[in-house]
Design an enzyme around this catalytic site. Structure first.
Site, PDB file in Angstrom:
ATOM      1  N   GLU A 157       0.817  -1.231   0.000  1.00 28.17           N
ATOM      2  CA  GLU A 157       0.000   0.000   0.000  1.00 28.17           C
ATOM      3  C   GLU A 157       0.845   1.273   0.000  1.00 28.17           C
ATOM      4  OE1 GLU A 157      -2.646  -0.528   3.336  1.00 28.17           O
ATOM      5  OE2 GLU A 157      -3.742  -2.152   2.352  1.00 28.17           O
ATOM      6  N   ASN A 198       2.320  -4.917  -3.293  1.00 31.23           N
ATOM      7  CA  ASN A 198       0.918  -5.253  -3.055  1.00 31.23           C
ATOM      8  C   ASN A 198       0.134  -3.961  -2.849  1.00 31.23           C
ATOM      9  OD1 ASN A 198      -1.049  -7.353  -2.615  1.00 31.23           O
ATOM     10  ND2 ASN A 198      -0.996  -6.899  -0.414  1.00 31.23           N
ATOM     11  N   HIS A 234     -10.325  -5.806  -2.169  1.00 27.64           N
ATOM     12  CA  HIS A 234     -11.342  -5.754  -1.120  1.00 27.64           C
ATOM     13  C   HIS A 234     -12.540  -5.047  -1.746  1.00 27.64           C
ATOM     14  CE1 HIS A 234      -8.821  -7.350   2.004  1.00 27.64           C
ATOM     15  NE2 HIS A 234      -7.863  -6.501   1.667  1.00 27.64           N
ATOM     16  N   GLU A 262      -6.027 -10.534  -1.780  1.00 28.60           N
ATOM     17  CA  GLU A 262      -6.821 -10.388  -0.552  1.00 28.60           C
ATOM     18  C   GLU A 262      -8.309 -10.274  -0.868  1.00 28.60           C
ATOM     19  OE1 GLU A 262      -5.369  -7.300   2.058  1.00 28.60           O
ATOM     20  OE2 GLU A 262      -3.275  -7.720   1.604  1.00 28.60           O
ATOM     21  N   ASP A 264     -12.147 -10.189  -1.017  1.00 33.83           N
ATOM     22  CA  ASP A 264     -13.389 -10.387  -0.271  1.00 33.83           C
ATOM     23  C   ASP A 264     -14.433  -9.407  -0.802  1.00 33.83           C
ATOM     24  OD1 ASP A 264     -12.567  -8.008   1.010  1.00 33.83           O
ATOM     25  OD2 ASP A 264     -12.060  -9.011   2.890  1.00 33.83           O
TER      26      ASP A 264
HETATM   27  C1  XIL Z   1      -6.014  -6.571   8.124  1.00 28.79           C
HETATM   28  C2  XIL Z   1      -6.362  -7.794   8.960  1.00 28.79           C
HETATM   29  O1  XIL Z   1      -7.280  -8.570   8.237  1.00 28.79           O
HETATM   30  C3  XIL Z   1      -6.942  -7.372  10.285  1.00 28.79           C
HETATM   31  O2  XIL Z   1      -7.106  -8.487  11.123  1.00 28.79           O
HETATM   32  C4  XIL Z   1      -6.026  -6.340  10.954  1.00 28.79           C
HETATM   33  O3  XIL Z   1      -6.659  -5.857  12.111  1.00 28.79           O
HETATM   34  C5  XIL Z   1      -5.710  -5.193  10.035  1.00 28.79           C
HETATM   35  O4  XIL Z   1      -5.171  -5.704   8.829  1.00 28.79           O
HETATM   36  N1  XIL Z   1      -4.677  -4.752   3.546  1.00 28.79           N
HETATM   37  C6  XIL Z   1      -3.701  -5.633   3.955  1.00 28.79           C
HETATM   38  C7  XIL Z   1      -3.960  -6.557   5.113  1.00 28.79           C
HETATM   39  O5  XIL Z   1      -2.654  -5.727   3.319  1.00 28.79           O
HETATM   40  O6  XIL Z   1      -2.807  -6.821   5.855  1.00 28.79           O
HETATM   41  C8  XIL Z   1      -5.042  -6.016   5.996  1.00 28.79           C
HETATM   42  O7  XIL Z   1      -5.334  -7.020   6.972  1.00 28.79           O
HETATM   43  C9  XIL Z   1      -6.259  -5.641   5.201  1.00 28.79           C
HETATM   44  C10 XIL Z   1      -5.952  -4.569   4.205  1.00 28.79           C
END
Ligand code: XIL
Length: 343
Positions: A157, A198, A234, A262, A264
């Protein structure tokens, strides 16, 4: 039957009840096999605490996935809480689970503006640069020895939504060169692992992904050892942007691997039946987008609604994964199976 035996039976019974019902195997061909037939490593984020405590969780992971990403366990605040004091315990639990199930692990993540330890804030530029190098050397070096961590999200990020580089302690004190520095340190510690950048919310073509593209092109041009680009994805019922595949293609054209890291799809709680069907369609599109660019891997950010960051961090949102809290398949599960299998 003696009293001792009765007590033992009662204790075992209580232990089983506390862990919840045993998960029944999910219907149809497992996602990992469907992915393998397409050359896609299908994975999920996992939690070491839940691996230990929740009945059925470990079995489902072994049955359905080829790759695990520790959801938090390899983040800096966890594995180096004090400078030079490393705690690899939680990450190792994920690695051990992967080893016993014949899976690989995606190392997540080395440099991120969140979930880093407080002591970093005390360091000036020189000491922060040295601490960063040392952190990467130790963490990547440790997991290189495991033999299963074959990918790292090296930086996470680093681009802001407006198209600038994201403000962070690393950018502020080290300058934009912290990105190349992190990749070089990771390569030195593990010559074989695939090294990824990422990013969140960079699915569409626009200021953010354009900047990401410039960063990646710059790294390639400078011969910095970067192997891949991870798109987190996400999502929610807003769905995927129409240019997601075209966006990923231009990164691929730079000679890089592409991964969805990631995935969802968050819903407003409680979701209606129609919402669950819409969610299924979006999951299907995510899989087809991945296939369209011949992605290397597709990772879900959790696979059960009982263990997902969406309901934990976004008020009124949740139900973001393929299985409900009882590990029962939602429409999205079948949609992912169908999309992986389809031509
Ligand atoms: C999130 C986890 O899912 C949570 O449990 C934690 O509290 C915060 O981080 N981007 C990412 C992940 O790269 O590491 C993050 O994970 C979600 C967003």
């Amino acid at each position: 039957m003696g009293v001792g035996v009765l007590i033992l039976v009662a204790l075992v019974g209580i232990a089983i009840l506390r862990q919840g019902p045993q998960a029944t195997p999910l219907p149809g061909e497992p996602l990992n096999q469907l992915g393998q037939a397409r050359g896609i490593v299908v994975g999920t984020a996992v939690r070491s605490q839940v691996l230990k405590a929740k009945r059925g969780y470990r079995e489902l992971i072994a049955q359905q996935f080829a790759s695990l990403t520790p959801e938090n366990e390899m983040k800096w605040e966890i594995n180096e809480p004090q400078q030079g004091e490393f705690d690899f315990g939680p990450g190792d639990e994920v690695v051990d689970a992967a080893k016993s199930a014949g899976q690989v692990v995606r190392g997540h993540t080395l440099i991120w503006h969140a979930q880093y330890p407080g002591w970093l804030k005390e360091l000036g530029p020189k000491r922060l640069a040295a601490a960063t190098k040392e952190h990467i050397a130790q963490v990547v070096g440790h997991y290189r020895g495991s033999g299963v961590v074959n990918v790292w999200d090296v930086v996470n990020e680093v681009v802001a939504d407006d198209g600038g580089l994201r403000e962070s302690i690393f950018l502020r004190r080290l300058g934009p060169g912290f990105i190349a520095g992190a990749f070089n340190a990771a390569r030195a510690a593990d010559p074989k692992a695939k090294l990824y950048i990422n990013e969140i919310g960079a699915e569409s073509i626009g200021p953010k992904s354009n900047r990401l593209y410039e960063v990646v092109r710059g790294l390639k041009a400078a011969k910095v050892p970067i192997d891949g680009v991870g798109f987190q994805v996400h999502s929610n019922l807003g769905g995927l942007p129409g240019d997601f595949v075209a966006n990923m293609q231009r990164f691929k054209a730079l000679g890089l691997d592409i991964a969805i890291t990631e995935a969802d799809v968050g819903l407003k709680l409680p979701p209606s039946e129609a919402d669950l069907r819409r969610q299924a369609r979006i999951y299907g599109r995510i899989v087809r987008a991945c296939k369209a660019v011949k992605c290397a891997s597709l990772t879900l950010w959790g696979f059960s609604d009982g263990h997902s960051w969406i309901s934990e961090t976004q008020a009124g949102m949740g139900a973001a994964t393929l299985l409900d809290e009882q590990f029962q398949p939602k429409p999205a599960f079948r949609a992912v199976q169908r999309a992986l299998a389809g031509s």
